[in-house]
Design an enzyme around this catalytic site. Structure first.
Site, PDB file in Angstrom:
ATOM      1  N   SER A 136      21.269 -12.238  16.532  1.00  0.00           N
ATOM      2  CA  SER A 136      22.093 -12.959  15.565  1.00  0.00           C
ATOM      3  C   SER A 136      23.011 -13.966  16.248  1.00  0.00           C
ATOM      4  O   SER A 136      23.446 -13.770  17.384  1.00  0.00           O
ATOM      5  CB  SER A 136      22.949 -11.964  14.775  1.00  0.00           C
ATOM      6  OG  SER A 136      23.916 -12.627  13.977  1.00  0.00           O
ATOM      7  N   TYR A 161      22.948 -19.255  12.060  1.00  0.00           N
ATOM      8  CA  TYR A 161      23.828 -19.697  10.986  1.00  0.00           C
ATOM      9  C   TYR A 161      24.190 -21.139  11.301  1.00  0.00           C
ATOM     10  O   TYR A 161      24.703 -21.439  12.387  1.00  0.00           O
ATOM     11  CB  TYR A 161      25.115 -18.874  10.942  1.00  0.00           C
ATOM     12  CG  TYR A 161      24.949 -17.454  10.475  1.00  0.00           C
ATOM     13  CD1 TYR A 161      24.300 -17.155   9.287  1.00  0.00           C
ATOM     14  CD2 TYR A 161      25.472 -16.397  11.230  1.00  0.00           C
ATOM     15  CE1 TYR A 161      24.168 -15.844   8.862  1.00  0.00           C
ATOM     16  CE2 TYR A 161      25.345 -15.082  10.802  1.00  0.00           C
ATOM     17  CZ  TYR A 161      24.687 -14.815   9.612  1.00  0.00           C
ATOM     18  OH  TYR A 161      24.553 -13.531   9.188  1.00  0.00           O
ATOM     19  N   THR A 187      19.107 -18.607   8.544  1.00  0.00           N
ATOM     20  CA  THR A 187      19.628 -17.848   7.407  1.00  0.00           C
ATOM     21  C   THR A 187      20.307 -18.803   6.431  1.00  0.00           C
ATOM     22  O   THR A 187      21.188 -19.572   6.819  1.00  0.00           O
ATOM     23  CB  THR A 187      20.606 -16.768   7.876  1.00  0.00           C
ATOM     24  OG1 THR A 187      19.910 -15.847   8.724  1.00  0.00           O
ATOM     25  CG2 THR A 187      21.187 -16.008   6.697  1.00  0.00           C
ATOM     26  N   LYS A 277      15.273 -17.357   6.255  1.00  0.00           N
ATOM     27  CA  LYS A 277      15.683 -16.010   5.851  1.00  0.00           C
ATOM     28  C   LYS A 277      16.755 -16.088   4.764  1.00  0.00           C
ATOM     29  O   LYS A 277      17.718 -16.839   4.890  1.00  0.00           O
ATOM     30  CB  LYS A 277      16.224 -15.253   7.066  1.00  0.00           C
ATOM     31  CG  LYS A 277      16.621 -13.815   6.808  1.00  0.00           C
ATOM     32  CD  LYS A 277      17.073 -13.155   8.102  1.00  0.00           C
ATOM     33  CE  LYS A 277      17.431 -11.691   7.903  1.00  0.00           C
ATOM     34  NZ  LYS A 277      18.634 -11.519   7.069  1.00  0.00           N
ATOM     35  N   HIS A 301      20.314 -10.351   2.237  1.00  0.00           N
ATOM     36  CA  HIS A 301      21.274 -10.126   3.324  1.00  0.00           C
ATOM     37  C   HIS A 301      21.746  -8.678   3.349  1.00  0.00           C
ATOM     38  O   HIS A 301      22.904  -8.384   3.646  1.00  0.00           O
ATOM     39  CB  HIS A 301      22.477 -11.066   3.181  1.00  0.00           C
ATOM     40  CG  HIS A 301      23.060 -11.513   4.480  1.00  0.00           C
ATOM     41  ND1 HIS A 301      22.814 -12.756   5.011  1.00  0.00           N
ATOM     42  CD2 HIS A 301      23.880 -10.892   5.377  1.00  0.00           C
ATOM     43  CE1 HIS A 301      23.460 -12.885   6.155  1.00  0.00           C
ATOM     44  NE2 HIS A 301      24.111 -11.750   6.402  1.00  0.00           N
TER      45      HIS A 301
END
Length: 410
Positions: A136, A161, A187, A277, A301
């Site tokens: 992540s 992100y 995402t 995603k 999520h």
């Protein structure tokens, strides 16, 4: 009348076997865990409440997460009989490379808060099992260290992100490419942070906001504190420092202006596979497929953004019908067993991802706990396939599963 006699050792000793004692407490705990729920219970006992609740919790009333898990309970399997299932093949190609199992480890933030081994444990366990590991943007281990932890057999994906600071975002992407990460997960369900009420109530901030209650809870977990205080300080792999609440941190990073043009811009710069995603509608899935992305992940999520969001597993069959021929469809949220994974593959998913299930294992026992998570899910996948009468993932098809209806639109 029944004739009775005194028991003789030579008669009953062959019928019993004394278990060899295991003095390794962690190994004993993990061996006794037979399901992901068992690992969850161990994790809850061994982790301070604020850290456990960050993993366990979801947004607002946590309805999205509860519904996602219920959706997997509300299925009916239809097994075939008299099939040769003596040999199984539980793997196939995912985004151009083979995965030994139809699941991988999802990107999770604050991971070293759960256990100090953090992403290194996840990447190492995934590599040993022959499955992908996703790091992540909010990870707590540097990109290069994750690549090293996976070793030569590791297959790593990077989850992005898109920050308001675009240059900083793409610098992370460049680092991931240079480190050999083959897939970028963008995402897209985070224009702002969801309302994660457990975190607010627990004072989950950076640094933590301590109260008498939280201090007392921490005192009950000396092993966790010993690990935390005797290893490298907790920090974000992509952020030098931060002071404030988790929600404030997320809101400072997430960019509510990101749109399809930004996604196309990212796609043009990334050299590997690109997966989007956080897809939650059929219309968005079709538009992404038309853009030529390599895959989409149906996900809300983990219920951590919009509460009452669509259940990804419910969306799966229709999305596969619309875009599955040209675009890989992956799914996450709510997966707690190998049977959940098999049901997803039967309904057309190419791949599934586990987040909380992985973190429960991590909290329960570090790298050994993650290995145990994968072993449990692998065993459940294999057993479910055999009981369904299928010897390979290719043999799974929608006729093996019925989604029973509980939430029916008026």
């Amino acid at each position: 009348m029944t004739q009775r006699q005194f028991p003789r050792p030579k008669d009953f000793l062959p019928l019993v076997k004394f278990k060899k004692p295991d003095f390794n407490a962690k190994r004993r705990r993990l061996r006794a865990a037979l399901t992901i729920e068992d690992l969850r219970r161990i994790a809850k006992k061994r982790t301070p409440r604020a850290a456990f609740d960050y993993t366990e919790g979801a947004a607002e009333a946590e309805l999205s997460l509860a519904r996602a898990r219920q959706a997997f309970k509300d299925i009916e399997f239809h097994p075939a009989i008299l099939r040769d299932v003596s040999k199984l093949d539980t793997g196939w190609d995912v985004l151009g490379r083979r995965s030994a199992l139809p699941f991988g480890i999802a990107p999770t933030g604050f991971t070293r808060m759960m256990h100090t081994e953090g992403e290194r444990a996840g990447a190492g366990a995934a590599a040993a099992a022959g499955i992908p590991f996703a790091l992540s943007t909010m990870g707590t281990t540097p990109i290069e260290d994750v690549a090293e932890a996976g070793g030569a057999n590791g297959r790593n994906w990077f989850q992005l992100y898109m920050w308001k600071d675009r240059d900083r975002s793409m610098a992370l992407v460049d680092r991931a490419a240079a480190a050999g990460f083959d897939t970028l997960l963008v995402t897209v369900d985070v224009p702002v942070a969801g309302a994660r009420l457990r975190d607010k109530r627990n004072g989950f901030a950076i640094p933590p906001e301590l109260t008498v209650k939280t201090v007392f809870d921490m005192a009950k977990h000396p092993n966790w504190w010993f690990d935390m205080l005797t290893t490298e300080p907790l920090a974000f792999a992509s952020l030098s420092r931060w002071s404030g609440t988790v929600a404030d941190l997320l809101n400072s990073m997430f960019d509510p202006t990101v749109d399809y043009e930004d996604l196309a811009w990212i796609k043009a710069q990334w050299p590997g596979k690109l997966v989007v995603k956080g897809v939650q509608t059929v219309a968005d899935a079709k538009r992404l497929a038309d853009m030529g992305v390599d895959g989409i992940t149906l996900s809300n999520h983990g219920g951590r953004q919009l509460d009452r969001a669509p259940v990804p597993f419910h969306l799966l069959p229709e999305v596969v019908r619309e875009v599955g021929r040209d675009t890989e469809v992956h799914v996450d949220t709510g997966i707690m067993s190998g049977a959940d994974i098999v049901a997803s593959i039967a309904l057309g998913a190419r791949f599934t991802m586990i987040g909380r299930a992985y973190l429960y294992g991590l909290m329960a026992g570090g790298r050994d706990g993650v290995d145990r998570t994968i072993a449990i899910l692998k065993e459940e996948v294999e057993r479910t396939m055999r009981l369904l009468g299928v010897a390979s993932l290719e043999e799974l098809e929608p006729g093996h599963v019925t989604q029973l209806q509980r939430l029916i639109p008026r």
